[in-house]
Write an enzyme that holds these catalytic residues in place. Structure first.
Site, PDB file in Angstrom:
ATOM      1  CE  LYS A   1      -3.227  -2.842   0.334  1.00 23.01           C
ATOM      2  NZ  LYS A   1      -3.829  -3.103  -1.158  1.00 23.01           N
TER       3      LYS A   1
ATOM      4  CE1 TYR B   1      -8.662 -10.355   2.490  1.00 26.10           C
ATOM      5  CE2 TYR B   1     -10.184  -9.818   4.609  1.00 26.10           C
ATOM      6  CZ  TYR B   1      -9.007  -9.659   3.744  1.00 26.10           C
ATOM      7  OH  TYR B   1      -8.059  -8.755   4.206  1.00 26.10           O
TER       8      TYR B   1
ATOM      9  CE1 TYR C   1      -4.940  -9.077   0.754  1.00 28.47           C
ATOM     10  CE2 TYR C   1      -4.319  -8.998   2.994  1.00 28.47           C
ATOM     11  CZ  TYR C   1      -5.174  -8.655   2.037  1.00 28.47           C
ATOM     12  OH  TYR C   1      -6.256  -7.844   2.418  1.00 28.47           O
TER      13      TYR C   1
HETATM   14  C1  LIG Z   1      -0.014  -7.582   2.471  1.00 31.79           C
HETATM   15  C2  LIG Z   1      -0.934  -7.349   1.017  1.00 31.79           C
HETATM   16  N1  LIG Z   1      -0.728  -8.269  -0.071  1.00 31.79           N
HETATM   17  C3  LIG Z   1      -1.376  -8.030  -1.119  1.00 31.79           C
HETATM   18  C4  LIG Z   1      -2.662  -7.116  -1.001  1.00 31.79           C
HETATM   19  C5  LIG Z   1      -3.448  -7.267  -2.191  1.00 31.79           C
HETATM   20  O1  LIG Z   1      -3.324  -6.109  -2.853  1.00 31.79           O
HETATM   21  P1  LIG Z   1      -4.418  -5.468  -4.053  1.00 31.79           P
HETATM   22  O2  LIG Z   1      -5.504  -5.166  -2.708  1.00 31.79           O
HETATM   23  O3  LIG Z   1      -3.852  -4.299  -4.443  1.00 31.79           O
HETATM   24  O4  LIG Z   1      -5.118  -6.290  -4.965  1.00 31.79           O
HETATM   25  C6  LIG Z   1      -3.066  -6.514   0.184  1.00 31.79           C
HETATM   26  C7  LIG Z   1      -4.102  -6.011   0.116  1.00 31.79           C
HETATM   27  O5  LIG Z   1      -4.570  -5.401   1.114  1.00 31.79           O
HETATM   28  C8  LIG Z   1      -2.074  -6.746   1.099  1.00 31.79           C
HETATM   29  O6  LIG Z   1      -2.529  -6.093   2.260  1.00 31.79           O
END
Ligand SMILES: Cc1ncc(COP(=O)(O)O)c(C=O)c1O
Length: 335
Positions: free
Chosen positions: A49, A262, A288
């Site tokens: 982010k 999720y 993630y």
């Molecule tokens: C650690 C991490 N990786 C990947 C993502 C995914 O990114 P995006 O929301 O741009 O697809 C997020 C989203 O919150 C995240 O916090």
């Protein structure tokens, strides 16, 4: 692609490193695995982010905002980093948080929740299934009534400006590939709200890169998330006044590593987080990057890559969430 025409705040002084994961590559007896350390980006505890916020916060400041309002889940890395950027810029920050299907709000929770408190957020909590974006608008209206100038930021920072932030990452990768003399055959990254994937696709294929790309989903189905990503690529290309013809045959979306939903742990995620910690001393996260690595491990085991191929795994951060999930790693819950 004229990225410099957009105002940008700089939260990371240099490019994030690309390192070879020698031990992991040997353990899996597969291709050469490299990692792009976006977990080492600037602001509190880093993560993807930060790149998006460089452009989003610059826009908020240009528009005279004194407050930012955004939303996410209880353990949102996006909320933590938006808050950190707001603190750095001297802005007030309101977070609209949604409980997950498996977790109610616990004011004493660790991980990102602790950091919300430490960094000084205004927190608004809603039950699972709430329309977070509508709540953000309500909070903005209430702040306006108090005479403030709020700036709403969408979930995950996934708008055109956030996408531009990740195009910068693609540009970095191309430059580092040249400097290191490594031709990457395949890039693999997490896909949540979409701008990380969209920005990488725009930045790579807008420069005619031949690399293949795999987006590992952590929520939703491939049909839903690919549409979001392709829409974001198109809207951002319009904003940049450019045209990008995406080579769709080189872009792969996977939704089979999400598991039950999720933020719901999978056995393969636990294996992946432990494997990276114990072979490379690198911390992934349970929501993630742990799931993305579980996908990469599975694809390697299924023989998807040739032994001499170079694979680049984007580490998008998130390790603070480990501390709210310690029970998963203390014992094997699935045995
Ligand atoms: C650690 C991490 N990786 C990947 C993502 C995914 O990114 P995006 O929301 O741009 O697809 C997020 C989203 O919150 C995240 O916090």
């Amino acid at each position: 692609m004229l990225l410099t025409k957009f105002p940008r705040r700089k939260y990371t002084p240099n490019k994030t490193p690309i390192e070879k994961l020698e031990r992991l590559s040997a353990l899996l007896d597969g291709p050469n695995i490299y990692i792009k350390r976006d977990d080492l980006l600037g602001l509190a505890a880093g993560g993807n982010k930060t790149r998006k916020l460089e452009f989003i916060m610059a826009d908020a400041l240009a528009k005279g905002a004194d407050t930012v309002v955004t939303c996410g889940s209880l353990q949102s890395n996006h909320c933590r980093l938006t808050l950190a950027a707001a603190v750095k810029e001297g802005l007030e920050c309101h977070l609209v948080l949604e409980e997950t299907a498996i977790k109610e709000y616990n004011r004493n929770a660790s991980g990102n929740n602790f950091l919300y408190k430490l960094l000084g957020a205004h927190v608004h909590v809603f039950e699972n299934g709430t329309d977070k974006q509508a709540e953000v608008e309500k909070v903005c209206k209430a702040l306006e009534a108090e005479g403030k100038k709020p700036y709403p930021i969408p979930v995950g920072g996934s708008n055109e400006l956030g996408t531009i932030g990740y195009s910068v990452c693609a540009q970095e990768i191309i430059e580092q590939s040249f400097d290191l003399g490594i031709d990457f055959d395949h890039i693999i990254a997490a896909n949540g709200s979409g701008a990380t994937t969209a920005g990488l696709l725009l930045g790579l294929y807008g420069r005619n890169e031949h690399v293949e790309f795999s987006a590992i989903g952590v929520t939703g189905s491939t049909e839903e998330v690919s549409k979001t990503v392709f829409d974001l690529v198109e809207k951002t290309a319009d904003l940049l006044e450019t045209k990008v013809d995406l080579p769709k045959e080189k872009i792969h979306f996977y939704d089979e590593y999400v598991g039950e939903g999720y933020a719901i742990p999978t056995k393969a995620m636990i294996e992946a987080v432990q494997m990276l910690a114990r072979t490379e001393g690198i911390l992934l996260d349970p929501v993630y990057t742990g799931k993305v690595m579980s996908g990469l491990i599975d694809l390697i085991r299924k023989g998807k890559f040739k032994k001499d191929e170079n694979i680049l795994f984007i580490h998008s951060g998130g390790s603070p969430a480990l501390y709210e999930n310690m029970d998963l790693f203390e014992e094997d819950l699935f045995s």
